[in-house]
Design a protein around this motif. Structure first.
Motif, PDB file in Angstrom:
ATOM      1  N   GLU A  90     -86.805  21.425  14.091  1.00  0.00           N
ATOM      2  CA  GLU A  90     -85.476  21.873  13.664  1.00  0.00           C
ATOM      3  C   GLU A  90     -85.030  23.104  14.453  1.00  0.00           C
ATOM      4  OE1 GLU A  90     -83.347  23.821   9.695  1.00  0.00           O
ATOM      5  OE2 GLU A  90     -85.300  22.851   9.517  1.00  0.00           O
ATOM      6  N   TYR A  91     -85.962  24.048  14.627  1.00  0.00           N
ATOM      7  CA  TYR A  91     -85.645  25.278  15.339  1.00  0.00           C
ATOM      8  C   TYR A  91     -85.532  25.034  16.842  1.00  0.00           C
ATOM      9  CZ  TYR A  91     -87.077  27.292  10.866  1.00  0.00           C
ATOM     10  OH  TYR A  91     -87.183  27.610   9.530  1.00  0.00           O
ATOM     11  N   LEU A  92     -86.435  24.200  17.366  1.00  0.00           N
ATOM     12  CA  LEU A  92     -86.386  23.895  18.797  1.00  0.00           C
ATOM     13  C   LEU A  92     -85.080  23.197  19.159  1.00  0.00           C
ATOM     14  CD1 LEU A  92     -87.821  23.880  21.531  1.00  0.00           C
ATOM     15  CD2 LEU A  92     -88.880  21.696  20.885  1.00  0.00           C
ATOM     16  N   ASP A  93     -84.646  22.265  18.318  1.00  0.00           N
ATOM     17  CA  ASP A  93     -83.384  21.553  18.580  1.00  0.00           C
ATOM     18  C   ASP A  93     -82.201  22.518  18.618  1.00  0.00           C
ATOM     19  OD1 ASP A  93     -84.702  19.167  18.747  1.00  0.00           O
ATOM     20  OD2 ASP A  93     -84.165  18.465  16.741  1.00  0.00           O
ATOM     21  N   PHE A  94     -82.228  23.545  17.774  1.00  0.00           N
ATOM     22  CA  PHE A  94     -81.171  24.559  17.763  1.00  0.00           C
ATOM     23  C   PHE A  94     -81.084  25.236  19.135  1.00  0.00           C
ATOM     24  CE2 PHE A  94     -79.749  28.912  17.417  1.00  0.00           C
ATOM     25  CZ  PHE A  94     -78.657  28.869  16.557  1.00  0.00           C
ATOM     26  N   LEU A  95     -82.231  25.629  19.674  1.00  0.00           N
ATOM     27  CA  LEU A  95     -82.253  26.315  20.967  1.00  0.00           C
ATOM     28  C   LEU A  95     -81.815  25.383  22.090  1.00  0.00           C
ATOM     29  CD1 LEU A  95     -85.578  28.363  20.665  1.00  0.00           C
ATOM     30  CD2 LEU A  95     -83.237  29.154  20.296  1.00  0.00           C
ATOM     31  N   ILE A  96     -82.233  24.128  22.006  1.00  0.00           N
ATOM     32  CA  ILE A  96     -81.853  23.158  23.039  1.00  0.00           C
ATOM     33  C   ILE A  96     -80.337  22.952  23.040  1.00  0.00           C
ATOM     34  CG2 ILE A  96     -82.036  20.728  23.731  1.00  0.00           C
ATOM     35  CD1 ILE A  96     -84.951  20.817  22.671  1.00  0.00           C
ATOM     36  N   ARG A  97     -79.749  22.853  21.850  1.00  0.00           N
ATOM     37  CA  ARG A  97     -78.285  22.685  21.767  1.00  0.00           C
ATOM     38  C   ARG A  97     -77.547  23.896  22.326  1.00  0.00           C
ATOM     39  NH1 ARG A  97     -79.569  20.865  16.542  1.00  0.00           N
ATOM     40  NH2 ARG A  97     -78.772  22.807  15.633  1.00  0.00           N
ATOM     41  N   ALA A  98     -78.131  25.082  22.160  1.00  0.00           N
ATOM     42  CA  ALA A  98     -77.465  26.316  22.603  1.00  0.00           C
ATOM     43  C   ALA A  98     -77.752  26.648  24.063  1.00  0.00           C
ATOM     44  CB  ALA A  98     -77.910  27.486  21.720  1.00  0.00           C
ATOM     45  N   LYS A  99     -78.633  25.912  24.697  1.00  0.00           N
ATOM     46  CA  LYS A  99     -79.042  26.183  26.082  1.00  0.00           C
ATOM     47  C   LYS A  99     -77.831  26.225  27.021  1.00  0.00           C
ATOM     48  CE  LYS A  99     -81.691  24.029  29.859  1.00  0.00           C
ATOM     49  NZ  LYS A  99     -80.565  23.550  30.659  1.00  0.00           N
ATOM     50  N   GLY A 100     -77.789  27.289  27.830  1.00  0.00           N
ATOM     51  CA  GLY A 100     -76.758  27.404  28.863  1.00  0.00           C
ATOM     52  C   GLY A 100     -75.411  27.885  28.365  1.00  0.00           C
TER      53      GLY A 100
END
Length: 253
Positions: free
Chosen positions: A8-18
């Motif tokens: 859940e937390y990793l997906d948040f960071l991936i969505r916010a990448k860049g």
């Protein structure tokens, strides 16, 4: 120990990448913030990001004590930035850097910096973040392991056939902090670890942050609150209980 995926937390960071926004990861001590960033950095490297594009500092590491002013930190990071490439900058436990927001703001305005910072709850209260980084951040509030994550961690450690009820009882007794999985079965070690964690939160975060002089009174109040979880509570009730135990304190305090 194999790392527990915090999807859940990793997906948040991936969505916010860049995206040109500061990514703030907050949460209680030892809930897994640093490990999450390690998992995310590994993800970046498996998706085409060179290690040279990654700049990471953990300010609980004495190695970086010389960077605990915003000027020195910004200068050190600037030297490591690659021109014409996106640079991923991770600043872990950033509250240890005096006036860190000045370095963060300077990095934020650079088009080739994707910025991630972490801090403990006592230092990263939402109201203060809104003041320091107004309109320039999104916050990911981390918790220790959910029951599902705890079970996943248990399964990686051993192929046990315990019932869900038995596992849930262990979850309650051993706590949801990730490191306790490595101490499973050693209740004395778990208790000692949790006590040390409690002391760190109380003394380093609350007492230091709020400049509390009467530490014994604070401990008495915390113990009272612990013993009354699930019961209605008020400042007056706490003060009256302290008074009945011979400890004078005003409800306002």
């Amino acid at each position: 120990m194999e790392t527990i995926a915090r999807k859940e937390y990793l997906d948040f960071l991936i969505r916010a990448k860049g995206k040109q926004i500061i990514k703030v990861v907050s949460g209680v001590r030892r809930c897994g913030k640093s490990t999450l960033l390690e998992i995310y950095r590994a993800y970046l490297q498996t998706h085409g990001v060179s290690p040279k594009q990654i700049v990471a500092y953990n300010f609980e590491d004495a190695e970086y004590e010389n960077l605990q002013t915003y000027q020195k930190l910004y200068t050190a990071i600037k030297k490591r930035l690659l021109p014409n490439k996106m640079n991923y900058v991770f600043l872990d436990e950033i509250q240890h850097v005096a006036q860190f927001e000045k370095a963060v703001d300077s990095l934020f305005i650079r088009k080739n910096v994707d910025l991630y910072i972490t801090g403990s709850n006592a230092w990263f209260m939402s109201g203060e973040l809104a003041t320091l980084l107004s309109g320039r951040y999104v916050e990911l509030k981390m918790l220790p392991l959910s029951f599902a994550e705890y079970c996943a961690g248990k399964s990686k450690l051993s192929a046990d056939n315990l019932s869900t009820n038995t596992r849930y009882l262990a979850y309650l007794q051993e706590s949801s902090f990730p490191y306790t999985l490595q101490l499973a079965g050693h209740q004395k070690d778990i208790t000692a670890y949790l006590r040390a964690l409690y002391d760190s939160v109380l003394l380093k975060d609350i007492v230091a942050r709020q400049k509390i002089s009467d530490v014994m009174m604070l401990e008495s109040i915390v113990k009272f609150v612990f013993h009354n979880i699930g019961s209605p509570l008020s400042a007056t009730k706490i003060a009256n209980t302290m008074k009945s135990n011979g400890r004078k304190i005003d409800p306002k305090t």
